[in-house]
Design a protein around this motif. Structure first.
Motif, PDB file in Angstrom:
ATOM      1  N   GLU A  10       0.831  -1.208  -0.018  1.00 35.17           N
ATOM      2  CA  GLU A  10      -0.061  -0.049  -0.027  1.00 35.17           C
ATOM      3  C   GLU A  10       0.904   1.260   0.141  1.00 35.17           C
ATOM      4  OE1 GLU A  10      -3.530   0.287   2.506  1.00 35.17           O
ATOM      5  OE2 GLU A  10      -4.014  -1.782   2.218  1.00 35.17           O
ATOM      6  N   GLN A  11       1.974   1.185   0.867  1.00 37.45           N
ATOM      7  CA  GLN A  11       2.954   2.395   0.870  1.00 37.45           C
ATOM      8  C   GLN A  11       3.357   2.702  -0.527  1.00 37.45           C
ATOM      9  OE1 GLN A  11       5.437   2.607   4.313  1.00 37.45           O
ATOM     10  NE2 GLN A  11       3.769   1.816   5.661  1.00 37.45           N
ATOM     11  N   MET A  12       3.994   1.471  -1.100  1.00 41.80           N
ATOM     12  CA  MET A  12       4.789   1.720  -2.651  1.00 41.80           C
ATOM     13  C   MET A  12       3.598   2.111  -3.415  1.00 41.80           C
ATOM     14  SD  MET A  12       7.086  -1.431  -3.073  1.00 41.80           S
ATOM     15  CE  MET A  12       7.749  -0.797  -4.795  1.00 41.80           C
ATOM     16  N   TYR A  29      13.577   1.651 -12.595  1.00 41.98           N
ATOM     17  CA  TYR A  29      13.732   0.414 -11.574  1.00 41.98           C
ATOM     18  C   TYR A  29      14.412   0.937 -10.421  1.00 41.98           C
ATOM     19  CZ  TYR A  29      15.834  -3.759  -9.757  1.00 41.98           C
ATOM     20  OH  TYR A  29      16.238  -4.600  -9.001  1.00 41.98           O
ATOM     21  N   GLU A  30      15.430   1.776 -10.269  1.00 43.58           N
ATOM     22  CA  GLU A  30      16.120   2.245  -9.221  1.00 43.58           C
ATOM     23  C   GLU A  30      15.061   3.220  -8.219  1.00 43.58           C
ATOM     24  OE1 GLU A  30      17.296   2.749 -12.415  1.00 43.58           O
ATOM     25  OE2 GLU A  30      19.079   1.437 -11.990  1.00 43.58           O
ATOM     26  N   GLN A  31      14.145   3.791  -8.926  1.00 43.82           N
ATOM     27  CA  GLN A  31      13.207   4.621  -7.977  1.00 43.82           C
ATOM     28  C   GLN A  31      12.201   3.677  -7.449  1.00 43.82           C
ATOM     29  OE1 GLN A  31      12.211   7.418 -11.143  1.00 43.82           O
ATOM     30  NE2 GLN A  31      12.985   8.933 -10.276  1.00 43.82           N
ATOM     31  N   VAL A  32      11.893   2.704  -8.222  1.00 44.84           N
ATOM     32  CA  VAL A  32      10.964   1.776  -7.755  1.00 44.84           C
ATOM     33  C   VAL A  32      11.567   1.089  -6.460  1.00 44.84           C
ATOM     34  CG1 VAL A  32       9.762  -0.496  -8.134  1.00 44.84           C
ATOM     35  CG2 VAL A  32       9.525   1.285  -9.739  1.00 44.84           C
ATOM     36  N   MET A  33      12.754   0.564  -6.370  1.00 43.80           N
ATOM     37  CA  MET A  33      13.475   0.151  -5.520  1.00 43.80           C
ATOM     38  C   MET A  33      13.694   1.087  -4.128  1.00 43.80           C
ATOM     39  SD  MET A  33      13.293  -2.998  -6.440  1.00 43.80           S
ATOM     40  CE  MET A  33      14.038  -3.665  -5.052  1.00 43.80           C
ATOM     41  N   HIS A  34      13.856   2.260  -4.508  1.00 43.21           N
ATOM     42  CA  HIS A  34      13.808   3.109  -3.469  1.00 43.21           C
ATOM     43  C   HIS A  34      12.553   3.156  -2.604  1.00 43.21           C
ATOM     44  CE1 HIS A  34      15.273   6.670  -1.490  1.00 43.21           C
ATOM     45  NE2 HIS A  34      14.158   7.415  -1.861  1.00 43.21           N
ATOM     46  N   HIS A  35      11.540   3.184  -3.540  1.00 44.17           N
ATOM     47  CA  HIS A  35      10.181   3.163  -2.783  1.00 44.17           C
ATOM     48  C   HIS A  35      10.054   2.030  -2.100  1.00 44.17           C
ATOM     49  CE1 HIS A  35       8.488   7.075  -4.603  1.00 44.17           C
ATOM     50  NE2 HIS A  35       9.101   6.687  -5.477  1.00 44.17           N
ATOM     51  N   PHE A  36      10.586   0.770  -2.560  1.00 45.97           N
ATOM     52  CA  PHE A  36      10.347  -0.379  -1.773  1.00 45.97           C
ATOM     53  C   PHE A  36      11.095  -0.176  -0.597  1.00 45.97           C
ATOM     54  CE2 PHE A  36      12.305  -4.501  -0.877  1.00 45.97           C
ATOM     55  CZ  PHE A  36      11.191  -5.231  -0.784  1.00 45.97           C
TER      56      PHE A  36
END
Length: 81
Positions: A10-12, A29-36
């Motif tokens: 939910e946070q992601m 991809y890097e931003q997604v992993m940062h959000h993760f």
């Protein structure tokens, strides 16, 4: 999925949606992993590879479902004009 994993999903989804609206560009991809990583920290979850895969698959599924719904709504709006 345990509650902490659901919280991360939910946070992601929330943070990725905000990022997309602000930047008008799909996150890298890097931003997604940062959000993760940030979502895991907030939820107090130490993600194993198995947990990460499960969460990212769920996030991907939710995004695809939302895109399909928006495309469906968009087609309906086009028919009304």
């Amino acid at each position: 999925m345990i509650q902490a994993e659901k919280d991360v999903v939910e946070q992601m989804l929330s943070s990725l949606a905000i990022s997309l609206l602000q930047n008008r560009v799909a996150p890298s991809y890097e931003q997604v992993m940062h959000h993760f990583g940030l979502a895991c920290e907030r939820a107090g979850l130490i993600a194993t590879e198995e947990v990460a895969v499960r969460i990212l698959k769920r996030v991907s599924s939710e995004i695809n479902e939302a895109q399909s719904m928006l495309e469906f709504i968009g087609r309906g709006a086009d028919l009304m004009h």
